[in-house]
Design a protein around this motif. Structure first.
Motif, short mmCIF file in Angstrom:
data_model
loop_
_atom_site.label_atom_id
_atom_site.label_comp_id
_atom_site.label_asym_id
_atom_site.label_seq_id
_atom_site.Cartn_x
_atom_site.Cartn_y
_atom_site.Cartn_z
N CYS A 32 8.79 33.87 -70.01
CA CYS A 32 8.27 32.53 -70.27
C CYS A 32 6.73 32.54 -70.41
O CYS A 32 6.03 32.63 -69.40
CB CYS A 32 8.70 31.62 -69.12
N PRO A 33 6.19 32.43 -71.64
CA PRO A 33 4.73 32.44 -71.81
C PRO A 33 3.99 31.34 -71.03
O PRO A 33 2.97 31.64 -70.39
CB PRO A 33 4.54 32.29 -73.32
N PRO A 34 4.46 30.08 -71.03
CA PRO A 34 3.73 29.06 -70.24
C PRO A 34 3.72 29.38 -68.74
O PRO A 34 2.78 29.00 -68.04
CB PRO A 34 4.48 27.76 -70.52
N CYS A 35 4.75 30.08 -68.28
CA CYS A 35 4.78 30.47 -66.86
C CYS A 35 3.60 31.39 -66.53
O CYS A 35 2.98 31.26 -65.48
CB CYS A 35 6.09 31.18 -66.54
N VAL A 72 16.97 23.25 -61.91
CA VAL A 72 15.89 23.71 -62.77
C VAL A 72 16.49 24.05 -64.13
O VAL A 72 17.31 24.94 -64.25
CB VAL A 72 15.18 24.95 -62.15
N MET A 73 16.08 23.30 -65.16
CA MET A 73 16.64 23.47 -66.49
C MET A 73 15.64 24.02 -67.49
O MET A 73 16.02 24.44 -68.57
CB MET A 73 17.16 22.11 -67.01
N ALA A 74 14.35 23.99 -67.16
CA ALA A 74 13.30 24.49 -68.05
C ALA A 74 12.20 25.10 -67.20
O ALA A 74 12.04 24.75 -66.03
CB ALA A 74 12.75 23.35 -68.90
N LEU A 75 11.45 25.99 -67.82
CA LEU A 75 10.39 26.69 -67.09
C LEU A 75 9.06 26.54 -67.82
O LEU A 75 9.05 26.43 -69.04
CB LEU A 75 10.74 28.17 -66.97
N PRO A 76 7.97 26.53 -67.09
CA PRO A 76 7.91 26.53 -65.63
C PRO A 76 8.27 25.15 -65.08
O PRO A 76 8.00 24.13 -65.70
CB PRO A 76 6.45 26.86 -65.34
N THR A 77 8.87 25.14 -63.93
CA THR A 77 9.10 23.92 -63.17
C THR A 77 8.36 24.06 -61.85
O THR A 77 8.49 25.09 -61.18
CB THR A 77 10.60 23.68 -62.91
N LEU A 78 7.58 23.06 -61.51
CA LEU A 78 6.86 23.04 -60.24
C LEU A 78 7.51 22.00 -59.35
O LEU A 78 7.76 20.87 -59.78
CB LEU A 78 5.40 22.69 -60.45
N MET A 79 7.80 22.38 -58.10
CA MET A 79 8.40 21.46 -57.14
C MET A 79 7.59 21.50 -55.86
O MET A 79 7.25 22.57 -55.36
CB MET A 79 9.85 21.83 -56.85
N LEU A 80 7.32 20.32 -55.34
CA LEU A 80 6.56 20.17 -54.10
C LEU A 80 7.51 19.76 -52.98
O LEU A 80 8.21 18.76 -53.09
CB LEU A 80 5.47 19.13 -54.28
N TRP A 88 8.42 15.93 -55.11
CA TRP A 88 7.83 15.79 -56.44
C TRP A 88 8.18 16.99 -57.28
O TRP A 88 8.30 18.10 -56.75
CB TRP A 88 6.31 15.67 -56.30
N SER A 89 8.38 16.78 -58.56
CA SER A 89 8.59 17.92 -59.46
C SER A 89 8.10 17.57 -60.86
O SER A 89 8.02 16.39 -61.23
CB SER A 89 10.05 18.34 -59.50
N VAL A 90 7.77 18.61 -61.61
CA VAL A 90 7.29 18.44 -62.97
C VAL A 90 7.67 19.69 -63.75
O VAL A 90 7.73 20.79 -63.19
CB VAL A 90 5.77 18.19 -63.00
N VAL A 91 7.94 19.50 -65.03
CA VAL A 91 8.27 20.62 -65.91
C VAL A 91 7.12 20.85 -66.87
O VAL A 91 6.60 19.89 -67.45
CB VAL A 91 9.57 20.33 -66.71
N GLY A 92 6.73 22.10 -67.01
CA GLY A 92 5.69 22.46 -67.97
C GLY A 92 4.35 22.74 -67.32
O GLY A 92 4.05 22.26 -66.23
N ALA A 93 3.56 23.54 -68.03
CA ALA A 93 2.20 23.86 -67.57
C ALA A 93 1.30 22.66 -67.79
O ALA A 93 1.53 21.86 -68.68
CB ALA A 93 1.68 25.08 -68.33
N ARG A 94 0.27 22.53 -66.96
CA ARG A 94 -0.71 21.46 -67.08
C ARG A 94 -2.09 21.97 -66.74
O ARG A 94 -2.23 22.93 -66.03
CB ARG A 94 -0.43 20.30 -66.15
N PRO A 95 -3.10 21.25 -67.20
CA PRO A 95 -4.46 21.60 -66.80
C PRO A 95 -4.64 21.40 -65.29
O PRO A 95 -3.98 20.56 -64.68
CB PRO A 95 -5.34 20.62 -67.58
N LYS A 96 -5.54 22.14 -64.71
CA LYS A 96 -5.76 22.10 -63.27
C LYS A 96 -6.07 20.70 -62.77
O LYS A 96 -5.49 20.25 -61.77
CB LYS A 96 -6.89 23.06 -62.90
N ALA A 97 -6.97 19.98 -63.43
CA ALA A 97 -7.36 18.65 -62.96
C ALA A 97 -6.15 17.70 -62.93
O ALA A 97 -5.98 16.95 -61.97
CB ALA A 97 -8.46 18.07 -63.85
N LYS A 98 -5.33 17.76 -63.95
CA LYS A 98 -4.15 16.88 -63.99
C LYS A 98 -3.15 17.27 -62.91
O LYS A 98 -2.59 16.41 -62.23
CB LYS A 98 -3.50 16.96 -65.37
N LEU A 99 -2.94 18.56 -62.73
CA LEU A 99 -2.02 19.02 -61.70
C LEU A 99 -2.50 18.62 -60.31
O LEU A 99 -1.71 18.14 -59.49
CB LEU A 99 -1.83 20.53 -61.80
#
Length: 111
Positions: A32-35, A72-80, A88-99
């Protein structure tokens, strides 16, 4: 920059669900490149927030039962996780400030 701790099916419950502080889990795979793109961001967050937050990674291909348990259906998936609960969870890479903003918002509502 520090290496993120890896978790797997043998220690997930202890490291993530049994943690005394919030844990951000990065569900990823080698193919997974975005991972791979988000790893430096997560390493920075892990270092900057180490007193308040743990950041770990879980290879979804090598740990399919945990990935299936949390749908988990897509990667990367982040779960808190906080106190053993997924908050909380989100799918996909994000910029540091947004994350960081999303993490802070999730942690504020969890307290």
């Amino acid at each position: 920059m520090s290496e993120l701790q890896s978790v797997d099916e043998t220690n997930f419950d202890q490291v993530v669900l049994g943690a005394d502080k919030p844990v951000l889990v990065d569900f990823w795979a080698e193919w997974c490149p975005p991972c791979h793109q988000i790893v430096p961001v997560l390493a920075q967050i892990a270092e900057e927030r180490k007193d308040r937050l743990s950041v770990v990674k879980l290879n979804s291909d090598e740990n399919p039962s945990i990935s299936a348990q949390y749908r988990v259906m897509a990667l990367p998936t982040l779960m808190l996780f906080h106190h053993g609960e997924l908050i909380w969870s989100v799918v996909g890479a994000r910029p540091k400030a947004k994350l960081l903003k999303e993490l802070d918002d999730a942690l504020l509502t969890a307290v």
